[in-house]
Design an enzyme around this catalytic site. Structure first.
Site, PDB file in Angstrom:
ATOM      1  N   LEU A  39     -17.989 -11.485   6.068  1.00  0.00           N
ATOM      2  CA  LEU A  39     -18.537 -11.416   7.430  1.00  0.00           C
ATOM      3  C   LEU A  39     -18.572  -9.981   7.950  1.00  0.00           C
ATOM      4  CD1 LEU A  39     -16.588 -14.402   9.088  1.00  0.00           C
ATOM      5  CD2 LEU A  39     -19.039 -14.355   8.489  1.00  0.00           C
ATOM      6  N   SER A  40     -19.392  -9.768   8.947  1.00  0.00           N
ATOM      7  CA  SER A  40     -19.351  -8.489   9.658  1.00  0.00           C
ATOM      8  C   SER A  40     -17.937  -8.300  10.213  1.00  0.00           C
ATOM      9  CB  SER A  40     -20.374  -8.527  10.808  1.00  0.00           C
ATOM     10  OG  SER A  40     -20.277  -7.351  11.574  1.00  0.00           O
ATOM     11  N   SER A 112     -24.400 -10.144   2.574  1.00  0.00           N
ATOM     12  CA  SER A 112     -24.990 -11.003   1.528  1.00  0.00           C
ATOM     13  C   SER A 112     -24.574 -12.466   1.716  1.00  0.00           C
ATOM     14  CB  SER A 112     -24.652 -10.477   0.128  1.00  0.00           C
ATOM     15  OG  SER A 112     -23.323 -10.039   0.002  1.00  0.00           O
TER      16      SER A 112
HETATM   17  N1  LIG Z   1     -27.996 -10.634  13.094  1.00  0.00           N
HETATM   18  C1  LIG Z   1     -27.118  -9.917  12.387  1.00  0.00           C
HETATM   19  N2  LIG Z   1     -26.305 -10.527  11.481  1.00  0.00           N
HETATM   20  C2  LIG Z   1     -25.435  -9.788  10.758  1.00  0.00           C
HETATM   21  N3  LIG Z   1     -25.279  -8.433  10.857  1.00  0.00           N
HETATM   22  C3  LIG Z   1     -26.084  -7.789  11.743  1.00  0.00           C
HETATM   23  C4  LIG Z   1     -27.014  -8.506  12.538  1.00  0.00           C
HETATM   24  N4  LIG Z   1     -27.661  -7.597  13.322  1.00  0.00           N
HETATM   25  C5  LIG Z   1     -27.171  -6.390  13.037  1.00  0.00           C
HETATM   26  N5  LIG Z   1     -26.211  -6.497  12.086  1.00  0.00           N
HETATM   27  C6  LIG Z   1     -25.550  -5.325  11.488  1.00  0.00           C
HETATM   28  O1  LIG Z   1     -26.070  -5.218  10.168  1.00  0.00           O
HETATM   29  C7  LIG Z   1     -25.056  -5.123   9.206  1.00  0.00           C
HETATM   30  C8  LIG Z   1     -25.284  -6.087   8.030  1.00  0.00           C
HETATM   31  O2  LIG Z   1     -26.268  -5.609   7.180  1.00  0.00           O
HETATM   32  P1  LIG Z   1     -26.372  -6.208   5.716  1.00  0.00           P
HETATM   33  O3  LIG Z   1     -27.520  -5.511   5.087  1.00  0.00           O
HETATM   34  O4  LIG Z   1     -25.056  -6.112   5.064  1.00  0.00           O
HETATM   35  O5  LIG Z   1     -26.730  -7.738   5.992  1.00  0.00           O
HETATM   36  S1  LIG Z   1     -27.271  -8.859   4.999  1.00  0.00           S
HETATM   37  O6  LIG Z   1     -26.512  -8.708   3.735  1.00  0.00           O
HETATM   38  O7  LIG Z   1     -28.705  -8.662   4.785  1.00  0.00           O
HETATM   39  O8  LIG Z   1     -27.008 -10.141   5.668  1.00  0.00           O
HETATM   40  C9  LIG Z   1     -23.770  -5.497   9.893  1.00  0.00           C
HETATM   41  O9  LIG Z   1     -22.836  -4.553   9.411  1.00  0.00           O
HETATM   42  P2  LIG Z   1     -21.339  -4.920   9.003  1.00  0.00           P
HETATM   43  O10 LIG Z   1     -20.643  -5.151  10.299  1.00  0.00           O
HETATM   44  O11 LIG Z   1     -20.870  -3.677   8.300  1.00  0.00           O
HETATM   45  O12 LIG Z   1     -21.343  -6.126   8.117  1.00  0.00           O
HETATM   46  C10 LIG Z   1     -24.057  -5.359  11.379  1.00  0.00           C
HETATM   47  O13 LIG Z   1     -23.592  -4.126  11.840  1.00  0.00           O
HETATM   48  N1  LIG Z   2      -7.526  -3.799   5.643  1.00  0.00           N
HETATM   49  C1  LIG Z   2      -7.683  -3.524   6.928  1.00  0.00           C
HETATM   50  N2  LIG Z   2      -6.629  -3.523   7.766  1.00  0.00           N
HETATM   51  C2  LIG Z   2      -6.823  -3.245   9.074  1.00  0.00           C
HETATM   52  N3  LIG Z   2      -7.998  -2.959   9.647  1.00  0.00           N
HETATM   53  C3  LIG Z   2      -9.083  -2.950   8.858  1.00  0.00           C
HETATM   54  C4  LIG Z   2      -8.985  -3.234   7.465  1.00  0.00           C
HETATM   55  N4  LIG Z   2     -10.217  -3.162   6.936  1.00  0.00           N
HETATM   56  C5  LIG Z   2     -11.035  -2.845   7.945  1.00  0.00           C
HETATM   57  N5  LIG Z   2     -10.366  -2.716   9.099  1.00  0.00           N
HETATM   58  C6  LIG Z   2     -10.944  -2.400  10.406  1.00  0.00           C
HETATM   59  O1  LIG Z   2     -11.792  -3.497  10.736  1.00  0.00           O
HETATM   60  C7  LIG Z   2     -12.999  -3.023  11.308  1.00  0.00           C
HETATM   61  C8  LIG Z   2     -14.168  -3.523  10.486  1.00  0.00           C
HETATM   62  O2  LIG Z   2     -14.134  -2.899   9.216  1.00  0.00           O
HETATM   63  P1  LIG Z   2     -15.462  -2.539   8.447  1.00  0.00           P
HETATM   64  O3  LIG Z   2     -15.046  -1.911   7.161  1.00  0.00           O
HETATM   65  O4  LIG Z   2     -16.404  -1.781   9.320  1.00  0.00           O
HETATM   66  O5  LIG Z   2     -16.049  -4.015   8.185  1.00  0.00           O
HETATM   67  P2  LIG Z   2     -17.488  -4.478   7.705  1.00  0.00           P
HETATM   68  O6  LIG Z   2     -18.071  -3.359   6.897  1.00  0.00           O
HETATM   69  O7  LIG Z   2     -17.228  -5.702   6.888  1.00  0.00           O
HETATM   70  O8  LIG Z   2     -18.269  -4.774   8.955  1.00  0.00           O
HETATM   71  C9  LIG Z   2     -12.892  -1.505  11.368  1.00  0.00           C
HETATM   72  O9  LIG Z   2     -12.472  -1.139  12.674  1.00  0.00           O
HETATM   73  C10 LIG Z   2     -11.840  -1.173  10.341  1.00  0.00           C
HETATM   74  O10 LIG Z   2     -11.117  -0.005  10.665  1.00  0.00           O
END
Ligand SMILES: Nc1ncnc2c1ncn2[C@@H]1O[C@H](COP(=O)(O)OS(=O)(=O)O)[C@@H](OP(=O)(O)O)[C@H]1O
Ligand SMILES: Nc1ncnc2c1ncn2[C@@H]1O[C@H](COP(=O)(O)OP(=O)(O)O)[C@@H](O)[C@H]1O
Length: 208
Positions: A39-40, A112
């Site tokens: 997840l994000s 993904s």
């Molecule tokens: N609707 C929606 N759903 C999910 N995520 C969103 C969306 N809109 C913007 N974002 C931002 O885009 C990042 C995810 O991009 P990805 O290329 O990894 O997504 S995917 O694999 O195609 O689903 C994701 O980054 P991460 O938080 O690092 O996962 C978000 O910052």
């Molecule tokens: N193992 C961990 N322990 C504590 N905090 C974390 C850890 N991994 C990530 N974080 C924190 O969680 C948040 C999301 O991490 P990030 O790497 O940006 O996630 P994603 O790429 O899946 O969106 C950031 O603020 C990061 O500093």
């Protein structure tokens, strides 16, 4: 929807005299794809960068393909509807395959969300060198972190189709590595990277 069948005809594969095994000997490592899904906010980018740094320190060549970053360039024409996510993963899978063929440890970190797309990327790799890492963090933890404020916007209905809120995430059924919370606590970034490094070492990827 895109297809893996080329649209063009009359195209021929051209082999080069220097191949993957030559490059692997040069680099003293084996090319592979470490595919981080979750997840994000689950920590994908954090793990990718920590792992990249750890491998670099050990003298191993790695490269990070981060979903967010690629959406600034290669994938800037794609949004978040299902078919765009499918194409996003397909493209990154193909690029990751090239990096692995170059002999690198390619670290791809993308939500993904669809199992089928991740499996398609796995199938692109001929020699089992696709290592799926599932960051199995609860939605509650990811939402509490919310470093970009996106969950807040999604809950307020200001972002539609946000993964985990009103868009699906299909967890892996058979991943190589699963990282999860223990008693509600997430392992540290270096512990997470350590798990992956141990796997790569045990499987012989860090040697020629
Ligand atoms: N609707 C929606 N759903 C999910 N995520 C969103 C969306 N809109 C913007 N974002 C931002 O885009 C990042 C995810 O991009 P990805 O290329 O990894 O997504 S995917 O694999 O195609 O689903 C994701 O980054 P991460 O938080 O690092 O996962 C978000 O910052
Ligand atoms: N193992 C961990 N322990 C504590 N905090 C974390 C850890 N991994 C990530 N974080 C924190 O969680 C948040 C999301 O991490 P990030 O790497 O940006 O996630 P994603 O790429 O899946 O969106 C950031 O603020 C990061 O500093």
């Amino acid at each position: 929807m895109s297809s893996t069948v080329p649209k063009s005809s009359n195209i021929f594969w051209h082999d080069c005299p220097v191949g993957k095994s030559d490059r692997q000997k040069l680099l003293k490592q084996k090319g592979c794809v470490v595919w981080i899904t979750g997840l994000s906010g689950s920590g994908k980018s954090t793990l990718a960068c920590t792992l990249g740094r750890e491998l670099h320190t050990r003298g191993k060549l790695a490269y990070v393909l981060d979903g967010d970053n690629l959406r600034h360039g290669l994938n800037k024409d794609l949004g978040f509807k299902a078919e765009d996510r499918v194409e996003n993963i397909r493209r990154v899978g193909e690029v990751a395959k090239l990096f692995a063929d170059a002999g690198l440890v390619c670290i791809a970190s993308l939500i993904s969300p669809y199992r089928r797309d991740r499996e398609s990327c796995r199938a692109m790799m001929s020699d089992n060198s696709f290592i799926e890492v599932f960051l199995n963090m609860s939605l509650e933890l990811c939402e509490a972190r919310d470093p970009k404020g996106l969950y807040k916007l999604a809950r307020a209905g200001k972002i539609k189709g946000f993964t985990g809120i009103d868009d699906p995430y299909e967890p892996p059924l058979n991943c190589e590595i699963e990282i999860k919370e223990v008693d509600g606590v997430c392992p540290s970034p270096s512990d997470m990277a350590g798990q992956v490094v141990t796997y790569l070492e045990e499987k012989g990827y860090l040697h020629e």
